[in-house]
Design a protein around this motif. Structure first.
Motif, PDB file in Angstrom:
ATOM      1  N   PRO A 128       1.197 -46.279  -1.212  1.00  0.00           N
ATOM      2  CA  PRO A 128      -0.103 -46.264  -0.531  1.00  0.00           C
ATOM      3  C   PRO A 128      -1.188 -45.739  -1.470  1.00  0.00           C
ATOM      4  CG  PRO A 128       1.214 -44.408   0.173  1.00  0.00           C
ATOM      5  CD  PRO A 128       2.110 -45.262  -0.676  1.00  0.00           C
ATOM      6  N   VAL A 129      -2.426 -46.148  -1.197  1.00  0.00           N
ATOM      7  CA  VAL A 129      -3.556 -45.841  -2.088  1.00  0.00           C
ATOM      8  C   VAL A 129      -4.580 -44.981  -1.363  1.00  0.00           C
ATOM      9  CG1 VAL A 129      -5.443 -46.821  -3.448  1.00  0.00           C
ATOM     10  CG2 VAL A 129      -3.222 -47.987  -3.363  1.00  0.00           C
ATOM     11  N   LEU A 130      -5.114 -44.000  -2.082  1.00  0.00           N
ATOM     12  CA  LEU A 130      -6.279 -43.239  -1.635  1.00  0.00           C
ATOM     13  C   LEU A 130      -7.425 -43.517  -2.574  1.00  0.00           C
ATOM     14  CD1 LEU A 130      -6.555 -39.594  -0.411  1.00  0.00           C
ATOM     15  CD2 LEU A 130      -8.001 -40.341  -2.302  1.00  0.00           C
ATOM     16  N   VAL A 131      -8.599 -43.843  -2.017  1.00  0.00           N
ATOM     17  CA  VAL A 131      -9.810 -44.006  -2.815  1.00  0.00           C
ATOM     18  C   VAL A 131     -10.714 -42.806  -2.563  1.00  0.00           C
ATOM     19  CG1 VAL A 131      -9.741 -46.519  -2.946  1.00  0.00           C
ATOM     20  CG2 VAL A 131     -10.863 -45.427  -1.006  1.00  0.00           C
ATOM     21  N   SER A 132     -11.357 -42.331  -3.623  1.00  0.00           N
ATOM     22  CA  SER A 132     -12.155 -41.111  -3.513  1.00  0.00           C
ATOM     23  C   SER A 132     -13.509 -41.298  -4.182  1.00  0.00           C
ATOM     24  CB  SER A 132     -11.408 -39.942  -4.173  1.00  0.00           C
ATOM     25  OG  SER A 132     -12.183 -38.760  -4.144  1.00  0.00           O
ATOM     26  N   GLY A 133     -14.571 -41.069  -3.414  1.00  0.00           N
ATOM     27  CA  GLY A 133     -15.921 -41.156  -3.953  1.00  0.00           C
ATOM     28  C   GLY A 133     -16.950 -41.030  -2.853  1.00  0.00           C
ATOM     29  N   GLY A 134     -17.861 -40.100  -3.013  1.00  0.00           N
ATOM     30  CA  GLY A 134     -18.843 -39.837  -1.969  1.00  0.00           C
ATOM     31  C   GLY A 134     -20.188 -40.474  -2.226  1.00  0.00           C
ATOM     32  N   ALA A 135     -21.223 -39.827  -1.707  1.00  0.00           N
ATOM     33  CA  ALA A 135     -22.588 -40.342  -1.804  1.00  0.00           C
ATOM     34  C   ALA A 135     -23.526 -39.174  -2.112  1.00  0.00           C
ATOM     35  CB  ALA A 135     -23.001 -41.034  -0.519  1.00  0.00           C
ATOM     36  N   PRO A 136     -23.633 -38.765  -3.389  1.00  0.00           N
ATOM     37  CA  PRO A 136     -24.489 -37.630  -3.733  1.00  0.00           C
ATOM     38  C   PRO A 136     -25.935 -37.796  -3.299  1.00  0.00           C
ATOM     39  CG  PRO A 136     -23.074 -38.206  -5.569  1.00  0.00           C
ATOM     40  CD  PRO A 136     -22.907 -39.292  -4.550  1.00  0.00           C
ATOM     41  N   ALA A 137     -26.425 -39.028  -3.292  1.00  0.00           N
ATOM     42  CA  ALA A 137     -27.819 -39.263  -2.921  1.00  0.00           C
ATOM     43  C   ALA A 137     -28.000 -39.463  -1.424  1.00  0.00           C
ATOM     44  CB  ALA A 137     -28.358 -40.481  -3.666  1.00  0.00           C
ATOM     45  N   GLY A 138     -26.911 -39.392  -0.657  1.00  0.00           N
ATOM     46  CA  GLY A 138     -27.003 -39.501   0.790  1.00  0.00           C
ATOM     47  C   GLY A 138     -26.977 -40.918   1.324  1.00  0.00           C
ATOM     48  N   ASP A 139     -26.593 -41.899   0.502  1.00  0.00           N
ATOM     49  CA  ASP A 139     -26.558 -43.283   0.968  1.00  0.00           C
ATOM     50  C   ASP A 139     -25.113 -43.685   1.263  1.00  0.00           C
ATOM     51  OD1 ASP A 139     -25.786 -43.085  -1.616  1.00  0.00           O
ATOM     52  OD2 ASP A 139     -27.199 -44.544  -2.420  1.00  0.00           O
ATOM     53  N   THR A 140     -24.729 -44.915   0.973  1.00  0.00           N
ATOM     54  CA  THR A 140     -23.379 -45.391   1.273  1.00  0.00           C
ATOM     55  C   THR A 140     -22.348 -44.721   0.370  1.00  0.00           C
ATOM     56  OG1 THR A 140     -24.288 -47.547   1.868  1.00  0.00           O
ATOM     57  CG2 THR A 140     -21.916 -47.427   1.478  1.00  0.00           C
ATOM     58  N   PRO A 141     -21.342 -44.066   0.939  1.00  0.00           N
ATOM     59  CA  PRO A 141     -20.303 -43.469   0.092  1.00  0.00           C
ATOM     60  C   PRO A 141     -19.608 -44.521  -0.754  1.00  0.00           C
ATOM     61  CG  PRO A 141     -20.184 -42.580   2.307  1.00  0.00           C
ATOM     62  CD  PRO A 141     -21.149 -43.733   2.356  1.00  0.00           C
ATOM     63  N   GLU A 142     -19.345 -44.159  -1.995  1.00  0.00           N
ATOM     64  CA  GLU A 142     -18.708 -45.091  -2.910  1.00  0.00           C
ATOM     65  C   GLU A 142     -17.317 -45.489  -2.426  1.00  0.00           C
ATOM     66  OE1 GLU A 142     -17.352 -45.337  -7.608  1.00  0.00           O
ATOM     67  OE2 GLU A 142     -18.357 -43.542  -6.839  1.00  0.00           O
ATOM     68  N   ALA A 143     -16.616 -44.572  -1.762  1.00  0.00           N
ATOM     69  CA  ALA A 143     -15.258 -44.876  -1.305  1.00  0.00           C
ATOM     70  C   ALA A 143     -15.235 -46.065  -0.351  1.00  0.00           C
ATOM     71  CB  ALA A 143     -14.640 -43.653  -0.633  1.00  0.00           C
ATOM     72  N   TYR A 144     -16.294 -46.253   0.449  1.00  0.00           N
ATOM     73  CA  TYR A 144     -16.337 -47.404   1.353  1.00  0.00           C
ATOM     74  C   TYR A 144     -16.397 -48.711   0.563  1.00  0.00           C
ATOM     75  CZ  TYR A 144     -17.447 -44.057   5.104  1.00  0.00           C
ATOM     76  OH  TYR A 144     -17.410 -43.015   5.991  1.00  0.00           O
ATOM     77  N   LEU A 145     -17.151 -48.704  -0.520  1.00  0.00           N
ATOM     78  CA  LEU A 145     -17.239 -49.894  -1.362  1.00  0.00           C
ATOM     79  C   LEU A 145     -15.919 -50.151  -2.070  1.00  0.00           C
ATOM     80  CD1 LEU A 145     -20.754 -49.215  -2.964  1.00  0.00           C
ATOM     81  CD2 LEU A 145     -20.234 -50.672  -0.998  1.00  0.00           C
ATOM     82  N   MET A 146     -15.255 -49.074  -2.494  1.00  0.00           N
ATOM     83  CA  MET A 146     -13.954 -49.195  -3.141  1.00  0.00           C
ATOM     84  C   MET A 146     -12.920 -49.746  -2.173  1.00  0.00           C
ATOM     85  SD  MET A 146     -14.112 -45.487  -5.041  1.00  0.00           S
ATOM     86  CE  MET A 146     -12.524 -45.584  -5.877  1.00  0.00           C
ATOM     87  N   GLU A 147     -12.948 -49.232  -0.958  1.00  0.00           N
ATOM     88  CA  GLU A 147     -12.014 -49.701   0.063  1.00  0.00           C
ATOM     89  C   GLU A 147     -12.191 -51.198   0.314  1.00  0.00           C
ATOM     90  OE1 GLU A 147     -10.936 -48.742   4.742  1.00  0.00           O
ATOM     91  OE2 GLU A 147     -12.992 -48.458   4.000  1.00  0.00           O
ATOM     92  N   ALA A 148     -13.438 -51.643   0.476  1.00  0.00           N
ATOM     93  CA  ALA A 148     -13.698 -53.052   0.759  1.00  0.00           C
ATOM     94  C   ALA A 148     -13.248 -53.944  -0.389  1.00  0.00           C
ATOM     95  CB  ALA A 148     -15.184 -53.258   1.050  1.00  0.00           C
ATOM     96  N   LEU A 149     -13.496 -53.495  -1.628  1.00  0.00           N
ATOM     97  CA  LEU A 149     -13.115 -54.311  -2.779  1.00  0.00           C
ATOM     98  C   LEU A 149     -11.602 -54.431  -2.889  1.00  0.00           C
ATOM     99  CD1 LEU A 149     -14.785 -54.446  -6.199  1.00  0.00           C
ATOM    100  CD2 LEU A 149     -12.309 -54.165  -6.107  1.00  0.00           C
ATOM    101  N   LEU A 150     -10.888 -53.321  -2.746  1.00  0.00           N
ATOM    102  CA  LEU A 150      -9.432 -53.374  -2.835  1.00  0.00           C
ATOM    103  C   LEU A 150      -8.853 -54.257  -1.725  1.00  0.00           C
ATOM    104  CD1 LEU A 150      -8.310 -49.721  -3.714  1.00  0.00           C
ATOM    105  CD2 LEU A 150      -8.093 -51.774  -5.132  1.00  0.00           C
ATOM    106  N   ARG A 151      -9.404 -54.150  -0.545  1.00  0.00           N
ATOM    107  CA  ARG A 151      -8.886 -54.911   0.581  1.00  0.00           C
ATOM    108  C   ARG A 151      -9.207 -56.400   0.469  1.00  0.00           C
ATOM    109  NH1 ARG A 151     -11.938 -52.782   4.430  1.00  0.00           N
ATOM    110  NH2 ARG A 151     -13.437 -54.493   4.217  1.00  0.00           N
ATOM    111  N   ASP A 152     -10.466 -56.710   0.199  1.00  0.00           N
ATOM    112  CA  ASP A 152     -10.917 -58.095   0.269  1.00  0.00           C
ATOM    113  C   ASP A 152     -10.628 -58.892  -0.999  1.00  0.00           C
ATOM    114  OD1 ASP A 152     -11.887 -57.354   2.733  1.00  0.00           O
ATOM    115  OD2 ASP A 152     -13.954 -57.073   2.039  1.00  0.00           O
TER     116      ASP A 152
END
Length: 259
Positions: A128-152
């Motif tokens: 199983p995979v864990l992706v880690s990355g937040g949003a220092p500037a308060g916008d979209t967390p990077e982990a959400y983009l990582m999750e979508a890319l790995l999945r799709d």
């Protein structure tokens, strides 16, 4: 974005990094030299030429190669130890906020290099995979983009998404919460070879047994970066490799002082 003390400290570190890294770093002694040139000609010239020399060292392949060799993790993943891992952790590396061809935002090329390797390892090991990355500037967390890319795009949906971290230390601490709650103690850690020696101690300090899975080496040849037709000619590859190496050295020092 709330300006709490931790957030202020985060952005202060970013400002210091701008001043302490190329291309600004070699410009500082040059500017100081030019300012003092009229009153102290010898001192001004010394500062100016020191800046020029520093800039040359930070783009000249032999000197950059020496620096990279001191920072970059030299070994590939130990395949025998990889069988002992319970999960794969892949760290974010930034995003492109203007990516209209992808409908808005996407991960940057550094994050993509890590995700590509993590996907290959996930298919090979079935971990199983864990992706880690937040949003220092308060916008979209990077982990959400990582999750979508790995999945799709890779067909590897992550099991855990850690979206609150702002730096490597928080990557480790916040990821450990998810993993330890699931009984995971030993991980394959996917990040750049240049970043591994800063990331691994943080995950170990968070209570995890780390098996390094580095990717995207910049050194290892006659010159850092991609193969070049003129091995002793400075290029954007050598300048980037020097920036990355100094960035990691600065990060290690900052973490060592703040323990």
């Amino acid at each position: 974005m709330e300006l709490d003390p931790d957030t202020l400290l985060f952005w202060l570190k970013k400002l210091v990094a701008v001043l302490a890294l190329p291309p600004v770093l070699p410009l500082l002694p040059i500017v100081i030299g030019l300012i003092t040139l009229r009153r102290r000609p010898r001192l001004g010239l010394a500062f100016a030429w020191a800046g020029v020399a520093l800039n040359l060292l930070l783009i000249f392949p032999p000197s950059v190669g020496w620096l990279v060799a001191r920072v970059e993790y030299p070994q590939m993943l130990d395949r025998a130890r990889a069988r002992e891992a319970q999960a794969i952790v892949v760290l974010g590396a930034g995003k492109r906020t203007h990516a209209p061809e992808f409908g808005g935002e996407t991960v940057n090329r550094l994050a993509l290099e890590r995700l590509r390797y993590a996907a290959a390892l996930a298919r090979e090991t079935r971990l199983p995979v864990l992706v880690s990355g937040g949003a220092p500037a308060g916008d979209t967390p990077e982990a959400y983009l990582m999750e979508a890319l790995l999945r799709d795009e890779y067909g590897v949906p992550p099991r855990w998404v850690e979206s609150a971290s702002r730096d490597t230390r928080e990557n480790a601490r916040f990821s450990a919460v998810h993993l330890q709650a699931a009984g995971v103690k030993r991980i394959l850690l996917v990040t750049h070879a240049m970043h591994m020696e800063r990331a691994r101690p943080e995950f170990e300090a968070a209570g995890l047994d780390v098996i390094p899975a580095p990717t995207a080496w910049l050194g290892g040849g006659d010159s850092p970066g991609d193969a070049q037709p003129l091995p002793f000619a400075p290029s954007q590859n050598t300048a980037y490799a020097a920036w990355f190496a100094l960035h990691e050295l600065l990060g290690r020092l900052a973490y060592r002082w703040s323990r």
